[in-house]
Design a protein around this motif. Structure first.
Motif, PDB file in Angstrom:
ATOM      1  N   ARG A 141      32.393   2.078  47.865  1.00 42.86           N
ATOM      2  CA  ARG A 141      32.071   2.871  48.882  1.00 42.86           C
ATOM      3  C   ARG A 141      31.614   1.724  50.031  1.00 42.86           C
ATOM      4  NH1 ARG A 141      26.520   4.772  45.899  1.00 42.86           N
ATOM      5  NH2 ARG A 141      25.074   3.589  46.494  1.00 42.86           N
ATOM      6  N   PRO A 142      31.265   2.305  51.272  1.00 42.41           N
ATOM      7  CA  PRO A 142      31.009   1.414  52.468  1.00 42.41           C
ATOM      8  C   PRO A 142      29.840   0.685  52.431  1.00 42.41           C
ATOM      9  CG  PRO A 142      31.819   3.564  53.437  1.00 42.41           C
ATOM     10  CD  PRO A 142      31.749   3.731  51.617  1.00 42.41           C
ATOM     11  N   PHE A 143      29.777  -0.389  52.939  1.00 39.85           N
ATOM     12  CA  PHE A 143      28.547  -1.403  52.799  1.00 39.85           C
ATOM     13  C   PHE A 143      28.071  -1.956  54.051  1.00 39.85           C
ATOM     14  CE2 PHE A 143      31.866  -4.119  51.265  1.00 39.85           C
ATOM     15  CZ  PHE A 143      31.627  -5.313  52.060  1.00 39.85           C
ATOM     16  N   VAL A 144      26.900  -2.408  54.280  1.00 42.91           N
ATOM     17  CA  VAL A 144      26.727  -3.252  55.348  1.00 42.91           C
ATOM     18  C   VAL A 144      26.285  -4.665  54.639  1.00 42.91           C
ATOM     19  CG1 VAL A 144      25.974  -1.577  56.904  1.00 42.91           C
ATOM     20  CG2 VAL A 144      24.283  -2.675  55.359  1.00 42.91           C
ATOM     21  N   VAL A 145      26.364  -5.736  55.457  1.00 47.14           N
ATOM     22  CA  VAL A 145      25.596  -6.994  54.928  1.00 47.14           C
ATOM     23  C   VAL A 145      24.584  -7.292  55.681  1.00 47.14           C
ATOM     24  CG1 VAL A 145      26.290  -9.386  54.503  1.00 47.14           C
ATOM     25  CG2 VAL A 145      28.152  -7.762  54.423  1.00 47.14           C
ATOM     26  N   ARG A 146      23.376  -7.585  54.828  1.00 45.69           N
ATOM     27  CA  ARG A 146      22.244  -8.031  55.558  1.00 45.69           C
ATOM     28  C   ARG A 146      21.632  -9.460  54.936  1.00 45.69           C
ATOM     29  NH1 ARG A 146      18.768  -3.483  56.600  1.00 45.69           N
ATOM     30  NH2 ARG A 146      19.549  -1.440  55.946  1.00 45.69           N
ATOM     31  N   LEU A 147      20.848  -9.961  56.007  1.00 46.48           N
ATOM     32  CA  LEU A 147      20.103 -11.231  55.915  1.00 46.48           C
ATOM     33  C   LEU A 147      19.253 -10.906  54.657  1.00 46.48           C
ATOM     34  CD1 LEU A 147      19.490 -14.028  56.842  1.00 46.48           C
ATOM     35  CD2 LEU A 147      17.776 -13.072  57.975  1.00 46.48           C
ATOM     36  N   LYS A 148      19.277 -12.186  53.744  1.00 43.14           N
ATOM     37  CA  LYS A 148      18.334 -12.176  52.806  1.00 43.14           C
ATOM     38  C   LYS A 148      16.943 -12.900  53.050  1.00 43.14           C
ATOM     39  CE  LYS A 148      18.233 -12.316  47.338  1.00 43.14           C
ATOM     40  NZ  LYS A 148      18.845 -12.407  46.165  1.00 43.14           N
ATOM     41  N   ALA A 149      16.201 -12.219  53.921  1.00 44.17           N
ATOM     42  CA  ALA A 149      15.103 -12.717  54.577  1.00 44.17           C
ATOM     43  C   ALA A 149      13.997 -13.155  53.628  1.00 44.17           C
ATOM     44  CB  ALA A 149      14.328 -12.029  55.636  1.00 44.17           C
ATOM     45  N   PRO A 150      13.241 -14.331  53.626  1.00 38.60           N
ATOM     46  CA  PRO A 150      12.228 -14.650  52.711  1.00 38.60           C
ATOM     47  C   PRO A 150      11.062 -13.586  52.966  1.00 38.60           C
ATOM     48  CG  PRO A 150      12.439 -16.065  54.855  1.00 38.60           C
ATOM     49  CD  PRO A 150      13.441 -15.448  54.826  1.00 38.60           C
ATOM     50  N   GLN A 151      10.473 -13.076  51.656  1.00 42.94           N
ATOM     51  CA  GLN A 151       9.361 -12.209  51.807  1.00 42.94           C
ATOM     52  C   GLN A 151       7.910 -12.682  51.845  1.00 42.94           C
ATOM     53  OE1 GLN A 151      10.516  -8.651  49.116  1.00 42.94           O
ATOM     54  NE2 GLN A 151      11.667 -10.184  48.293  1.00 42.94           N
TER      55      GLN A 151
END
Length: 473
Positions: A141-151
């Motif tokens: 299914r469709p997806f976006v790509v996100r930044l894996k930011a530090p938490q």
């Protein structure tokens, strides 16, 4: 700023979106980038952020070019168009996925809404469950790509204007890098473009300050060097509130239309948030020599029309009359004033006598109208009535004869002739000066008498007096 960044030649940029007029805030940002590049011997670049395809028309792009050209802020390289670089932006996202600095997020719109509500209730930012799931489990299914930011920890923006600004990473969400249709988002495109253009200093409005933290994380996720940040304070209206249309002109083109000179605008914009001691008026060369981004103040600047008018009057008084004549002709043509072939030369001759009181080229156009009137001039009713008096008519005829005897038709000899005539007549200048002015100008605003006659020339001045006397006869 890192030592390696400090060792690189300075490259700054202005990156407007062609979605409307080029506003004064954008013009000030462009000027500061241009000044800093020139001050450091670096380069100043232009990028057109034209990803909004509906609003980014050729005409809107031309508005930016026209505004930059009018301000005299020429970039050192051809402009970069952001939309044309979309493939490069997507390639960088692939690199981030490979590095583990980004992830594909398959949340459905319903799942995203639920996560958004939960995050709001818990006082946190959105975190997708796909952040930690294996891509092997990805659905079709469709997806976006996100930044894996530090938490954990914090991100520090070392700002050249505001000083270090700290952001707790737990408050920074995993921002979207690519949308479901594969188009890149603003923050991603800006980072990639600035990196590829070799930008060392990102100087922009402080409405982008929060973006600096997110963009820093993208730089770090790619292992790229973070540029030096400098966020300029906003420009407020004279009342200290956010600048809006109710404060008057905002767009660069409007300042041009209102009769301001580009050198006056550069001088004025430079003073909005930066200065060099008590210096109010300075040349481009002086501004370049003195300017340092670290000297920009962090408080908002205020638009001050009186100061702008004062500066514009200064530069009008310093400008080449031939150049001003061209600007005045453009103003008069916009008013549908019919001009003769030799009127521009006449206007250039008149300008030195009328420009001292002009705050804009619009006022300068008003001031030269008296010289453009065709003979015979229509006299004000009051002057016609006064010239019906034989005593005054005789005095003006004698004055005409005195003036005709002046060999050097310039201000000092004409002033001397007027004074000598008044003394010979046993009257003050006020007994014939207003009538002479009306005869010369037809009631239009005009400079002092000697200046008006010098500007008009001998033949035109004496001819206008003759016309008036013949009407009174």
């Amino acid at each position: 700023m890192s030592a390696s960044l400090a060792a690189r030649p300075v490259r700054t940029r202005i990156a407007p979106s062609p979605t409307g007029m080029m506003h004064i805030g954008t013009a000030r940002v462009a000027l500061f980038n241009w000044l800093y590049a020139r001050h450091t011997g670096g380069q100043f670049l232009l990028r057109i952020e034209d990803t909004d395809r509906e609003r980014s028309t050729d005409a809107a792009v031309q508005v930016i070019f026209d505004g930059m050209n009018w301000l005299g802020l020429e970039p050192d390289e051809p402009p970069v168009f952001q939309f044309a670089r979309a493939d490069r932006h997507r390639a960088v996202v692939d690199e981030m996925l490979a590095r583990g600095a980004a992830y594909r997020d398959y949340m459905t719109p319903e799942e995203l809404d639920a996560e958004r509500e939960a995050a709001r209730a818990e006082g946190r930012v959105i975190r997708s469950p796909w952040r930690d799931l294996s891509p092997n489990d990805a659905p079709d299914r469709p997806f976006v790509v996100r930044l894996k930011a530090p938490q954990d920890g914090e991100t520090i923006v070392h700002d050249q204007v505001k000083g270090p600004i700290r952001f707790e990473n737990r408050t920074l969400d995993d921002l979207i890098l690519l949308r479901t249709d594969g188009t890149p988002t603003y923050n991603l495109a800006v980072v990639v473009d600035d990196h590829d253009m070799g930008i060392t200093h990102v100087i922009r409005g402080d409405d982008h300050l929060n973006n600096a933290a997110r963009q820093t994380l993208i730089y770090q996720g790619l292992g790229w060097e973070v540029p030096a940040w400098a966020h300029l304070p906003m420009i407020n209206g004279p009342d200290g509130k956010k600048l809006s249309k109710r404060h008057g002109s905002q767009a660069v083109s409007e300042f041009d239309d209102m009769g301001y000179l580009p050198e006056a605008m550069r001088n004025y914009l430079a003073k909005l948030g930066w200065g060099h001691g008590d210096d109010e008026i300075f040349s481009d060369a002086q501004a370049i020599a003195w300017f340092d981004i670290k000297d920009v103040v962090s408080a908002p600047a205020r638009l001050d029309w009186d100061k702008l008018n004062h500066l514009n009057n200064h530069y009008i008084r310093q400008a080449d009359p031939l150049r001003l004549a061209g600007l005045v002709v453009a103003v008069l043509k916009s008013r549908d004033v019919a001009l003769r072939p030799d009127d521009e030369a006449l206007i250039a001759r008149v300008i030195p006598f009328v420009r001292d009181g002009a705050k804009t080229t619009l006022e300068l156009a008003d001031a030269v109208v008296f010289a453009l009137k065709a003979r015979p001039l229509e006299l004000p009713e009051k002057t016609r009535a006064q010239l019906a008096d034989p005593e005054l008519a005789g005095r003006m005829a004698r004055l005409r004869a005195v003036l005709a005897g002046v060999d050097d038709w310039s201000v000092p000899p004409l002033e001397a002739a007027l004074r000598a005539f008044a003394e010979a007549e046993g009257v003050g200048l006020g007994k014939f000066g207003p009538q002479l002015r009306a005869m010369l100008s037809g009631g239009a605003p005009a400079p002092d008498l000697a200046g008006a006659m010098t500007a008009l020339g001998r033949d035109q001045s004496l001819g206008r007096i003759d016309d008036a006397l013949s009407l009174a006869a």
